[in-house]
Design a protein around this motif. Sequence first.
Motif, PDB file in Angstrom:
ATOM      1  N   HIS A  24       0.793  -1.230   0.000  1.00  0.00           N
ATOM      2  CA  HIS A  24       0.000   0.000   0.000  1.00  0.00           C
ATOM      3  C   HIS A  24       0.830   1.288   0.000  1.00  0.00           C
ATOM      4  O   HIS A  24       0.601   2.177   0.816  1.00  0.00           O
ATOM      5  CB  HIS A  24      -0.991   0.002   1.171  1.00  0.00           C
ATOM      6  CG  HIS A  24      -1.847  -1.213   1.199  1.00  0.00           C
ATOM      7  ND1 HIS A  24      -2.858  -1.427   0.290  1.00  0.00           N
ATOM      8  CD2 HIS A  24      -1.819  -2.300   2.009  1.00  0.00           C
ATOM      9  CE1 HIS A  24      -3.428  -2.597   0.537  1.00  0.00           C
ATOM     10  NE2 HIS A  24      -2.816  -3.151   1.570  1.00  0.00           N
ATOM     11  N   TYR A  25       1.776   1.352  -0.929  1.00  0.00           N
ATOM     12  CA  TYR A  25       2.512   2.604  -1.099  1.00  0.00           C
ATOM     13  C   TYR A  25       1.532   3.735  -1.390  1.00  0.00           C
ATOM     14  O   TYR A  25       0.523   3.537  -2.068  1.00  0.00           O
ATOM     15  CB  TYR A  25       3.487   2.487  -2.276  1.00  0.00           C
ATOM     16  CG  TYR A  25       4.905   2.138  -1.889  1.00  0.00           C
ATOM     17  CD1 TYR A  25       5.957   2.931  -2.306  1.00  0.00           C
ATOM     18  CD2 TYR A  25       5.181   1.015  -1.123  1.00  0.00           C
ATOM     19  CE1 TYR A  25       7.263   2.612  -1.971  1.00  0.00           C
ATOM     20  CE2 TYR A  25       6.486   0.692  -0.783  1.00  0.00           C
ATOM     21  CZ  TYR A  25       7.514   1.501  -1.209  1.00  0.00           C
ATOM     22  OH  TYR A  25       8.804   1.189  -0.881  1.00  0.00           O
ATOM     23  N   ASP A  26       1.850   4.937  -0.912  1.00  0.00           N
ATOM     24  CA  ASP A  26       1.046   6.119  -1.212  1.00  0.00           C
ATOM     25  C   ASP A  26       1.497   6.784  -2.509  1.00  0.00           C
ATOM     26  O   ASP A  26       0.696   7.345  -3.240  1.00  0.00           O
ATOM     27  CB  ASP A  26       1.143   7.148  -0.087  1.00  0.00           C
ATOM     28  CG  ASP A  26       0.485   6.643   1.187  1.00  0.00           C
ATOM     29  OD1 ASP A  26      -0.573   6.003   1.095  1.00  0.00           O
ATOM     30  OD2 ASP A  26       1.047   6.883   2.268  1.00  0.00           O
ATOM     31  N   GLY A  27       2.800   6.746  -2.762  1.00  0.00           N
ATOM     32  CA  GLY A  27       3.338   7.392  -3.957  1.00  0.00           C
ATOM     33  C   GLY A  27       4.801   7.058  -4.149  1.00  0.00           C
ATOM     34  O   GLY A  27       5.467   6.606  -3.221  1.00  0.00           O
ATOM     35  N   VAL A  28       5.269   7.274  -5.363  1.00  0.00           N
ATOM     36  CA  VAL A  28       6.675   7.039  -5.708  1.00  0.00           C
ATOM     37  C   VAL A  28       7.132   8.133  -6.665  1.00  0.00           C
ATOM     38  O   VAL A  28       6.322   8.863  -7.236  1.00  0.00           O
ATOM     39  CB  VAL A  28       6.906   5.666  -6.384  1.00  0.00           C
ATOM     40  CG1 VAL A  28       6.532   4.529  -5.479  1.00  0.00           C
ATOM     41  CG2 VAL A  28       6.181   5.571  -7.711  1.00  0.00           C
ATOM     42  N   THR A  29       8.425   8.215  -6.838  1.00  0.00           N
ATOM     43  CA  THR A  29       9.015   9.004  -7.909  1.00  0.00           C
ATOM     44  C   THR A  29      10.125   8.165  -8.513  1.00  0.00           C
ATOM     45  O   THR A  29      10.543   7.167  -7.922  1.00  0.00           O
ATOM     46  CB  THR A  29       9.549  10.355  -7.395  1.00  0.00           C
ATOM     47  OG1 THR A  29       9.853  11.186  -8.522  1.00  0.00           O
ATOM     48  CG2 THR A  29      10.753  10.185  -6.495  1.00  0.00           C
ATOM     49  N   ILE A  30      10.568   8.504  -9.689  1.00  0.00           N
ATOM     50  CA  ILE A  30      11.637   7.709 -10.287  1.00  0.00           C
ATOM     51  C   ILE A  30      12.982   8.196  -9.778  1.00  0.00           C
ATOM     52  O   ILE A  30      13.134   9.339  -9.361  1.00  0.00           O
ATOM     53  CB  ILE A  30      11.598   7.726 -11.829  1.00  0.00           C
ATOM     54  CG1 ILE A  30      11.931   9.110 -12.383  1.00  0.00           C
ATOM     55  CG2 ILE A  30      10.272   7.224 -12.349  1.00  0.00           C
ATOM     56  CD1 ILE A  30      12.268   9.108 -13.841  1.00  0.00           C
ATOM     57  N   ASN A  44       6.988   5.428 -19.630  1.00  0.00           N
ATOM     58  CA  ASN A  44       5.583   5.789 -19.781  1.00  0.00           C
ATOM     59  C   ASN A  44       4.644   4.685 -19.308  1.00  0.00           C
ATOM     60  O   ASN A  44       3.499   4.954 -18.966  1.00  0.00           O
ATOM     61  CB  ASN A  44       5.269   6.146 -21.232  1.00  0.00           C
ATOM     62  CG  ASN A  44       5.759   7.515 -21.613  1.00  0.00           C
ATOM     63  OD1 ASN A  44       6.029   8.349 -20.765  1.00  0.00           O
ATOM     64  ND2 ASN A  44       5.895   7.749 -22.904  1.00  0.00           N
ATOM     65  N   HIS A  45       5.117   3.449 -19.295  1.00  0.00           N
ATOM     66  CA  HIS A  45       4.257   2.326 -18.914  1.00  0.00           C
ATOM     67  C   HIS A  45       4.708   1.590 -17.656  1.00  0.00           C
ATOM     68  O   HIS A  45       4.080   0.620 -17.251  1.00  0.00           O
ATOM     69  CB  HIS A  45       4.151   1.340 -20.085  1.00  0.00           C
ATOM     70  CG  HIS A  45       3.485   1.958 -21.270  1.00  0.00           C
ATOM     71  ND1 HIS A  45       2.144   2.222 -21.298  1.00  0.00           N
ATOM     72  CD2 HIS A  45       3.996   2.400 -22.440  1.00  0.00           C
ATOM     73  CE1 HIS A  45       1.839   2.797 -22.452  1.00  0.00           C
ATOM     74  NE2 HIS A  45       2.945   2.912 -23.154  1.00  0.00           N
ATOM     75  N   LEU A  46       5.783   2.058 -17.035  1.00  0.00           N
ATOM     76  CA  LEU A  46       6.330   1.378 -15.865  1.00  0.00           C
ATOM     77  C   LEU A  46       5.316   1.239 -14.742  1.00  0.00           C
ATOM     78  O   LEU A  46       5.237   0.196 -14.092  1.00  0.00           O
ATOM     79  CB  LEU A  46       7.575   2.122 -15.363  1.00  0.00           C
ATOM     80  CG  LEU A  46       8.292   1.539 -14.156  1.00  0.00           C
ATOM     81  CD1 LEU A  46       8.789   0.125 -14.451  1.00  0.00           C
ATOM     82  CD2 LEU A  46       9.461   2.434 -13.771  1.00  0.00           C
ATOM     83  N   TYR A  47       4.507   2.260 -14.539  1.00  0.00           N
ATOM     84  CA  TYR A  47       3.572   2.250 -13.410  1.00  0.00           C
ATOM     85  C   TYR A  47       2.113   2.130 -13.851  1.00  0.00           C
ATOM     86  O   TYR A  47       1.213   2.549 -13.146  1.00  0.00           O
ATOM     87  CB  TYR A  47       3.782   3.503 -12.553  1.00  0.00           C
ATOM     88  CG  TYR A  47       5.131   3.504 -11.872  1.00  0.00           C
ATOM     89  CD1 TYR A  47       5.370   2.683 -10.771  1.00  0.00           C
ATOM     90  CD2 TYR A  47       6.169   4.292 -12.327  1.00  0.00           C
ATOM     91  CE1 TYR A  47       6.595   2.665 -10.146  1.00  0.00           C
ATOM     92  CE2 TYR A  47       7.405   4.273 -11.702  1.00  0.00           C
ATOM     93  CZ  TYR A  47       7.614   3.462 -10.619  1.00  0.00           C
ATOM     94  OH  TYR A  47       8.832   3.442  -9.992  1.00  0.00           O
ATOM     95  N   ASP A  48       1.865   1.532 -15.009  1.00  0.00           N
ATOM     96  CA  ASP A  48       0.486   1.357 -15.495  1.00  0.00           C
ATOM     97  C   ASP A  48      -0.394   0.609 -14.501  1.00  0.00           C
ATOM     98  O   ASP A  48      -1.580   0.900 -14.384  1.00  0.00           O
ATOM     99  CB  ASP A  48       0.466   0.619 -16.836  1.00  0.00           C
ATOM    100  CG  ASP A  48       0.860   1.500 -18.004  1.00  0.00           C
ATOM    101  OD1 ASP A  48       0.977   2.731 -17.827  1.00  0.00           O
ATOM    102  OD2 ASP A  48       1.056   0.942 -19.103  1.00  0.00           O
ATOM    103  N   GLN A  49       0.149  -0.358 -13.804  1.00  0.00           N
ATOM    104  CA  GLN A  49      -0.629  -1.195 -12.887  1.00  0.00           C
ATOM    105  C   GLN A  49      -0.560  -0.716 -11.434  1.00  0.00           C
ATOM    106  O   GLN A  49      -1.035  -1.401 -10.526  1.00  0.00           O
ATOM    107  CB  GLN A  49      -0.157  -2.653 -12.969  1.00  0.00           C
ATOM    108  CG  GLN A  49      -0.241  -3.251 -14.363  1.00  0.00           C
ATOM    109  CD  GLN A  49      -1.649  -3.204 -14.927  1.00  0.00           C
ATOM    110  OE1 GLN A  49      -2.619  -3.511 -14.240  1.00  0.00           O
ATOM    111  NE2 GLN A  49      -1.769  -2.776 -16.172  1.00  0.00           N
TER     112      GLN A  49
END
Length: 75
Positions: A24-30, A44-49
Amino acid sequence: MDRAHPLTEATNGQSNVTLMNQIHYDGVTIGNNEGLGNSKKQLNHLYDQANFDVILGNLLNLPQTIQLNGRCLAR
């Protein structure tokens, strides 16, 4: 994303996204691993899911043309 881990490499980070969803992460950045080791298409598709926000403000699309010494150059 841990680019040194074989599971990460084999799934291009999708195993990491699955794990982050489960805990249950709230958010990420690269980070530099994603930014340097992936193409724009992959990013562009790394975090699609992902079931969490991706917070990013330091990547831009280049304009189709640029000005250089008063000249307009196509990219």
